[in-house]
Write a protein that holds these residues in place. Structure first.
Motif, PDB file in Angstrom:
ATOM      1  N   ILE A 208       1.070  -1.262   0.239  1.00 34.65           N
ATOM      2  CA  ILE A 208      -0.048   0.084   0.460  1.00 34.65           C
ATOM      3  C   ILE A 208       1.387   1.406  -0.570  1.00 34.65           C
ATOM      4  CG2 ILE A 208      -1.794   1.245   0.627  1.00 34.65           C
ATOM      5  CD1 ILE A 208      -2.495  -1.511   2.939  1.00 34.65           C
ATOM      6  N   PRO A 209       1.049   1.811  -1.167  1.00 36.89           N
ATOM      7  CA  PRO A 209       1.810   2.917  -1.609  1.00 36.89           C
ATOM      8  C   PRO A 209       1.103   4.245   0.340  1.00 36.89           C
ATOM      9  CG  PRO A 209       1.362   2.676  -2.938  1.00 36.89           C
ATOM     10  CD  PRO A 209       0.885   1.811  -2.418  1.00 36.89           C
ATOM     11  N   ALA A 210       0.136   4.333   0.583  1.00 32.84           N
ATOM     12  CA  ALA A 210       0.155   5.155   1.685  1.00 32.84           C
ATOM     13  C   ALA A 210       0.746   4.916   2.710  1.00 32.84           C
ATOM     14  CB  ALA A 210      -1.663   5.681   1.495  1.00 32.84           C
ATOM     15  N   GLY A 211       0.906   3.418   2.978  1.00 31.37           N
ATOM     16  CA  GLY A 211       1.328   2.781   4.195  1.00 31.37           C
ATOM     17  C   GLY A 211       0.081   2.642   5.274  1.00 31.37           C
ATOM     18  N   ARG A 212      -0.672   2.254   4.421  1.00 29.64           N
ATOM     19  CA  ARG A 212      -1.892   2.070   6.086  1.00 29.64           C
ATOM     20  C   ARG A 212      -3.216   1.293   5.550  1.00 29.64           C
ATOM     21  NH1 ARG A 212      -5.687   5.767   6.474  1.00 29.64           N
ATOM     22  NH2 ARG A 212      -5.583   7.417   5.297  1.00 29.64           N
ATOM     23  N   MET A 213      -4.188   0.826   6.245  1.00 37.39           N
ATOM     24  CA  MET A 213      -4.814   0.467   6.263  1.00 37.39           C
ATOM     25  C   MET A 213      -5.998   1.534   6.005  1.00 37.39           C
ATOM     26  SD  MET A 213      -4.834  -3.273   7.276  1.00 37.39           S
ATOM     27  CE  MET A 213      -4.252  -4.513   6.958  1.00 37.39           C
ATOM     28  N   ALA A 214      -6.847   0.983   5.419  1.00 40.97           N
ATOM     29  CA  ALA A 214      -8.646   2.138   5.258  1.00 40.97           C
ATOM     30  C   ALA A 214      -8.909   1.814   6.789  1.00 40.97           C
ATOM     31  CB  ALA A 214      -9.358   2.524   4.406  1.00 40.97           C
ATOM     32  N   ASP A 215      -9.787   3.419   7.256  1.00 45.09           N
ATOM     33  CA  ASP A 215     -10.431   3.300   7.756  1.00 45.09           C
ATOM     34  C   ASP A 215     -12.154   3.250   7.989  1.00 45.09           C
ATOM     35  OD1 ASP A 215     -11.580   4.511  11.330  1.00 45.09           O
ATOM     36  OD2 ASP A 215     -13.001   5.042   9.410  1.00 45.09           O
ATOM     37  N   PRO A 216     -13.049   2.337   7.322  1.00 42.76           N
ATOM     38  CA  PRO A 216     -14.039   1.330   7.102  1.00 42.76           C
ATOM     39  C   PRO A 216     -14.623   2.913   6.762  1.00 42.76           C
ATOM     40  CG  PRO A 216     -14.096   0.283   8.894  1.00 42.76           C
ATOM     41  CD  PRO A 216     -12.802   1.620   8.734  1.00 42.76           C
ATOM     42  N   ASP A 217     -15.025   4.761   7.484  1.00 46.35           N
ATOM     43  CA  ASP A 217     -15.665   5.329   7.222  1.00 46.35           C
ATOM     44  C   ASP A 217     -15.125   5.939   5.841  1.00 46.35           C
ATOM     45  OD1 ASP A 217     -17.947   7.897   8.171  1.00 46.35           O
ATOM     46  OD2 ASP A 217     -15.627   8.793   7.833  1.00 46.35           O
ATOM     47  N   GLU A 218     -13.877   5.744   5.723  1.00 47.63           N
ATOM     48  CA  GLU A 218     -13.439   6.457   3.929  1.00 47.63           C
ATOM     49  C   GLU A 218     -13.533   5.733   3.058  1.00 47.63           C
ATOM     50  OE1 GLU A 218      -9.079   7.638   4.767  1.00 47.63           O
ATOM     51  OE2 GLU A 218      -9.764   5.294   6.049  1.00 47.63           O
ATOM     52  N   ILE A 219     -14.501   4.274   3.215  1.00 48.37           N
ATOM     53  CA  ILE A 219     -14.901   3.875   2.039  1.00 48.37           C
ATOM     54  C   ILE A 219     -16.696   4.380   1.797  1.00 48.37           C
ATOM     55  CG2 ILE A 219     -15.150   1.513   1.258  1.00 48.37           C
ATOM     56  CD1 ILE A 219     -12.333   1.883   1.791  1.00 48.37           C
ATOM     57  N   ALA A 220     -17.010   4.495   3.671  1.00 47.16           N
ATOM     58  CA  ALA A 220     -18.528   5.295   3.432  1.00 47.16           C
ATOM     59  C   ALA A 220     -18.774   6.176   2.602  1.00 47.16           C
ATOM     60  CB  ALA A 220     -19.401   4.991   4.673  1.00 47.16           C
ATOM     61  N   ARG A 221     -17.561   7.294   2.560  1.00 49.62           N
ATOM     62  CA  ARG A 221     -17.444   8.007   2.288  1.00 49.62           C
ATOM     63  C   ARG A 221     -17.075   8.343   0.974  1.00 49.62           C
ATOM     64  NH1 ARG A 221     -16.777  12.828   5.031  1.00 49.62           N
ATOM     65  NH2 ARG A 221     -16.285  13.082   7.410  1.00 49.62           N
ATOM     66  N   ALA A 222     -17.078   7.064   0.262  1.00 48.63           N
ATOM     67  CA  ALA A 222     -17.420   7.175  -1.020  1.00 48.63           C
ATOM     68  C   ALA A 222     -18.382   6.792  -2.253  1.00 48.63           C
ATOM     69  CB  ALA A 222     -16.145   6.343  -1.749  1.00 48.63           C
ATOM     70  N   VAL A 223     -19.207   5.801  -0.824  1.00 53.54           N
ATOM     71  CA  VAL A 223     -20.942   5.439  -1.333  1.00 53.54           C
ATOM     72  C   VAL A 223     -21.384   6.613  -1.547  1.00 53.54           C
ATOM     73  CG1 VAL A 223     -22.794   3.926   0.090  1.00 53.54           C
ATOM     74  CG2 VAL A 223     -19.499   3.165  -0.367  1.00 53.54           C
ATOM     75  N   GLU A 224     -20.958   7.242  -0.230  1.00 47.95           N
ATOM     76  CA  GLU A 224     -21.627   8.822   0.136  1.00 47.95           C
ATOM     77  C   GLU A 224     -21.849   9.525  -1.393  1.00 47.95           C
ATOM     78  OE1 GLU A 224     -22.982  12.826   3.296  1.00 47.95           O
ATOM     79  OE2 GLU A 224     -20.835  11.102   3.552  1.00 47.95           O
ATOM     80  N   PHE A 225     -20.776   9.607  -1.841  1.00 47.95           N
ATOM     81  CA  PHE A 225     -20.220  10.120  -3.366  1.00 47.95           C
ATOM     82  C   PHE A 225     -21.305  10.085  -4.106  1.00 47.95           C
ATOM     83  CE2 PHE A 225     -18.430  10.766  -6.873  1.00 47.95           C
ATOM     84  CZ  PHE A 225     -18.609  12.239  -7.571  1.00 47.95           C
ATOM     85  N   PHE A 226     -21.262   8.464  -4.936  1.00 43.46           N
ATOM     86  CA  PHE A 226     -22.009   8.262  -5.454  1.00 43.46           C
ATOM     87  C   PHE A 226     -23.786   7.478  -5.442  1.00 43.46           C
ATOM     88  CE2 PHE A 226     -18.776   4.904  -7.443  1.00 43.46           C
ATOM     89  CZ  PHE A 226     -18.225   5.618  -7.806  1.00 43.46           C
ATOM     90  N   ALA A 227     -23.798   7.877  -3.942  1.00 47.78           N
ATOM     91  CA  ALA A 227     -25.416   7.856  -3.899  1.00 47.78           C
ATOM     92  C   ALA A 227     -25.830   9.057  -3.504  1.00 47.78           C
ATOM     93  CB  ALA A 227     -24.966   7.781  -2.105  1.00 47.78           C
ATOM     94  N   ALA A 228     -25.268  10.544  -3.329  1.00 46.91           N
ATOM     95  CA  ALA A 228     -25.411  11.478  -3.712  1.00 46.91           C
ATOM     96  C   ALA A 228     -26.869  11.923  -5.311  1.00 46.91           C
ATOM     97  CB  ALA A 228     -24.463  13.151  -3.692  1.00 46.91           C
ATOM     98  N   GLU A 229     -27.515  13.230  -4.721  1.00 40.43           N
ATOM     99  CA  GLU A 229     -28.304  13.364  -6.297  1.00 40.43           C
ATOM    100  C   GLU A 229     -27.559  13.959  -6.906  1.00 40.43           C
ATOM    101  OE1 GLU A 229     -31.919  15.472  -5.160  1.00 40.43           O
ATOM    102  OE2 GLU A 229     -32.284  14.015  -3.203  1.00 40.43           O
TER     103      GLU A 229
END
Length: 247
Positions: A208-229
């Motif tokens: 992982i170039p970022a050097g860490r695992m993601a927090d679940p909320d970081e994934i949820a924010r991407a979902v929120e983006f796609f869900a938006a009107e």
């Protein structure tokens, strides 16, 4: 007519990424249908967090790998809310092992939940969305579906299949104001990754170039983006949220 509150259905919503997605969408003003397979206590914990955020919450225990399970889920949604605006196909399992040792049962279980279940849920949700002439479908794929991973032939096949499903269904539903997109997480800090042997975790972090695992909320924010009107002109896309793994 725009409803006062939109309704989101999240499969596999009781823990990990699913919990983060439910809470994130609840905070964004959605009412939530939380589907879970077996852990009622975890589902109720997630439901309580969503209610604290102001959402009405329906919890539905159903096996989405079966057509009957999907039918039961969306019948319950229709009875409670009368509509579905967002579907997040998050339910997923693993049955890892080298292909030469992989049983048919382990292959079928992973494909059944991860891919076939998403197909059934898309079919049920899109019927309601087409009537509304509005909808957002987000499929939770994986960086493994893009890059592959030794010991995960079944999982990789299911996640790659979700990408094909996303792109094909996006073309079928675009004219009805329904978008279909996918989020491809890399390694995420959940119970699943916490259970990995230390050597495996160290090896994973090295990729992982970022050097860490993601927090679940970081994934949820991407979902929120796609869900938006406002994301109405984005469809058929795969957004990698992986710290650079797929670069």
């Amino acid at each position: 007519m725009v409803p006062d509150r939109r309704v989101a259905v999240v499969t596999g919503g009781s823990r990990g990424i699913g919990r983060a997605v439910c809470v994130r969408l609840a905070k964004a003003g959605y009412d939530i249908c939380l589907n879970y397979a077996g852990n009622a206590a975890a589902a109720e914990e997630t439901a309580a967090l969503c209610r604290e955020a102001g959402a009405q919450v329906l919890t539905v225990q159903a096996d989405v790998s079966s057509t009957q399970g999907c039918t039961d889920l969306f019948d319950a949604v229709k009875k409670q809310f009368g509509r579905v605006d967002v579907l997040v196909n998050n339910a997923g399992i693993t049955r890892d092992g080298l292909l030469l040792r992989m049983s048919e049962a382990d292959y079928d279980a992973v494909l059944g939940t991860n891919l076939k279940g998403a197909v059934f849920c898309c079919k049920a949700a899109s019927r309601m969305m087409m009537h509304q002439r509005y909808g957002r479908i987000i499929n939770m794929t994986s960086v493994v579906g893009l890059r592959g991973n030794a010991g995960q032939v079944n999982y990789a096949a299911s996640k790659a299949g979700l990408i094909g499903l996303t792109k094909s269904l996006a073309k079928e539903l675009a004219s009805r104001n329904i978008t279909v997109n996918a989020v491809a997480p890399g390694f995420v800090g959940t119970e699943m990754t916490a259970a990995m042997p230390e050597a495996a975790r160290t090896a994973a972090l090295a990729t992982i170039p970022a050097g860490r695992m993601a927090d679940p909320d970081e994934i949820a924010r991407a979902v929120e983006f796609f869900a938006a009107e406002g994301s109405s002109y984005i469809t058929g896309q795969v957004l990698c949220v992986d710290g650079g793994m797929a670069v």
